[in-house]
Design a protein around this motif. Structure first.
Motif, PDB file in Angstrom:
ATOM      1  N   ASP A  79      83.976  79.590  20.413  1.00 20.78           N
ATOM      2  CA  ASP A  79      84.806  80.551  21.137  1.00 20.78           C
ATOM      3  C   ASP A  79      85.270  79.992  22.479  1.00 20.78           C
ATOM      4  O   ASP A  79      84.582  79.177  23.087  1.00 20.78           O
ATOM      5  CB  ASP A  79      84.032  81.844  21.388  1.00 20.78           C
ATOM      6  N   TYR A  82      90.454  81.713  26.420  1.00 21.77           N
ATOM      7  CA  TYR A  82      91.853  81.554  26.788  1.00 21.77           C
ATOM      8  C   TYR A  82      92.838  82.375  25.970  1.00 21.77           C
ATOM      9  O   TYR A  82      93.997  82.506  26.379  1.00 21.77           O
ATOM     10  CB  TYR A  82      92.230  80.078  26.727  1.00 21.77           C
ATOM     11  N   ASP A  83      92.421  82.941  24.839  1.00 21.21           N
ATOM     12  CA  ASP A  83      93.371  83.696  24.018  1.00 21.21           C
ATOM     13  C   ASP A  83      94.034  84.842  24.781  1.00 21.21           C
ATOM     14  O   ASP A  83      95.265  85.000  24.701  1.00 21.21           O
ATOM     15  CB  ASP A  83      92.691  84.224  22.751  1.00 21.21           C
ATOM     16  N   LEU A  86      96.616  83.333  27.164  1.00 20.04           N
ATOM     17  CA  LEU A  86      97.767  82.793  26.432  1.00 20.04           C
ATOM     18  C   LEU A  86      98.652  83.919  25.900  1.00 20.04           C
ATOM     19  O   LEU A  86      99.886  83.843  25.985  1.00 20.04           O
ATOM     20  CB  LEU A  86      97.286  81.903  25.286  1.00 20.04           C
ATOM     21  N   MET A  87      98.022  84.972  25.368  1.00 20.97           N
ATOM     22  CA  MET A  87      98.805  86.086  24.831  1.00 20.97           C
ATOM     23  C   MET A  87      99.615  86.762  25.940  1.00 20.97           C
ATOM     24  O   MET A  87     100.776  87.131  25.731  1.00 20.97           O
ATOM     25  CB  MET A  87      97.883  87.092  24.140  1.00 20.97           C
ATOM     26  N   GLY A 146      89.917  84.825  14.232  1.00 19.04           N
ATOM     27  CA  GLY A 146      90.247  84.921  15.645  1.00 19.04           C
ATOM     28  C   GLY A 146      91.604  84.360  15.993  1.00 19.04           C
ATOM     29  O   GLY A 146      92.579  85.105  16.197  1.00 19.04           O
ATOM     30  N   THR A 147      91.709  83.033  16.050  1.00 16.22           N
ATOM     31  CA  THR A 147      92.928  82.395  16.544  1.00 16.22           C
ATOM     32  C   THR A 147      94.132  82.695  15.660  1.00 16.22           C
ATOM     33  O   THR A 147      95.215  83.018  16.157  1.00 16.22           O
ATOM     34  CB  THR A 147      92.727  80.873  16.644  1.00 16.22           C
ATOM     35  N   ALA A 150      95.229  86.239  16.183  1.00 14.62           N
ATOM     36  CA  ALA A 150      95.916  86.406  17.463  1.00 14.62           C
ATOM     37  C   ALA A 150      97.338  85.855  17.386  1.00 14.62           C
ATOM     38  O   ALA A 150      98.285  86.474  17.887  1.00 14.62           O
ATOM     39  CB  ALA A 150      95.132  85.717  18.575  1.00 14.62           C
ATOM     40  N   LEU A 151      97.483  84.674  16.763  1.00 14.72           N
ATOM     41  CA  LEU A 151      98.821  84.091  16.611  1.00 14.72           C
ATOM     42  C   LEU A 151      99.719  84.994  15.773  1.00 14.72           C
ATOM     43  O   LEU A 151     100.888  85.223  16.119  1.00 14.72           O
ATOM     44  CB  LEU A 151      98.717  82.721  15.945  1.00 14.72           C
TER      45      LEU A 151
END
Length: 212
Positions: A79, A82-83, A86-87, A146-147, A150-151
């Motif tokens: 983990d 930064y998500d 970044l979002m 997760g990533t 989010a993307l």
């Protein structure tokens, strides 16, 4: 050799951090402190030899606090914080930018700051993920839950589609693929290449339709 990040990187990163809600900022700072202690212990005595109890003692927290932020020991490597930043940067990009160009612009704001500020930590975490079998398996699980999620959320918002749309899902996986390619190239160079530049070059290549 470990070096301190320049003041401009710290200042500009904190600017992005300050845009987040107070509760989110507090959570990110606690996560960062736990992770910093964990990575130091992993570097000193090895991943397998380091226990959650040792990490908690070093960070001066209880095991219940550790597991509130990281469900497993693997997650403290996988983990990152930064998500949300970044979002937030992605959502601020001009509406006329397509999803890849908006992502490139957001990453150009955030990633060089992270790289200056956390280069050694990123390198330690990435090497652990690529060399520890349990971490490799957990990394791909985290990417999916997760990533990638989010993307897909960011791409869906910008394109007016549903996050579950198959094309949105495929797009998000394609982005992850070129990001992973940049990461492997960085490791293969023994971290001598510029990782933010590699990421941007790969995203530009994706935007071109991967034309060879």
């Amino acid at each position: 050799m470990s070096t301190s990040p320049p003041e401009w990187a710290l200042d500009r990163f904190d600017e992005h951090l300050q845009r987040l809600p107070l509760r989110e900022r507090k959570k990110l700072r606690t996560r960062r402190a736990i992770q910093e202690h964990a990575l130091r212990l992993f570097a000193e005595q090895g991943y397998a030899a380091t226990t959650v109890e040792q990490i908690c003692a070093a960070a001066e927290i209880s095991p219940s606090t550790f597991f509130r932020y990281f469900p497993t020991k693997e997650d403290v490597v996988i983990d990152d914080e930064y998500d949300p930043i970044l979002m937030e940067a992605f959502r601020r990009q001009p509406a006329d930018l397509g999803p890849i160009e908006a992502l490139r612009a957001a990453l150009k704001e955030i990633f060089p700051l992270v790289y200056e500020r956390e280069r050694e930590g990123v390198l330690v975490r990435t090497r652990l993920m690529m060399t520890e079998p349990a971490l490799r398996a957990r990394m791909f699980d985290a990417m999916r839950s997760g990533t990638q999620k989010a993307l897909a959320t960011m791409i869906a918002e910008r394109t007016g589609r549903d996050p579950g749309d198959q094309r949105v899902q495929a797009f998000a996986w394609a982005v992850l693929g070129v990001l992973m390619s940049a990461m492997y190239a960085w490791l293969d160079s023994d971290a001598t290449l510029d990782l933010p530049a590699l990421v941007d070059e790969n995203l530009e290549f994706l935007a071109s339709g991967l034309a060879l």
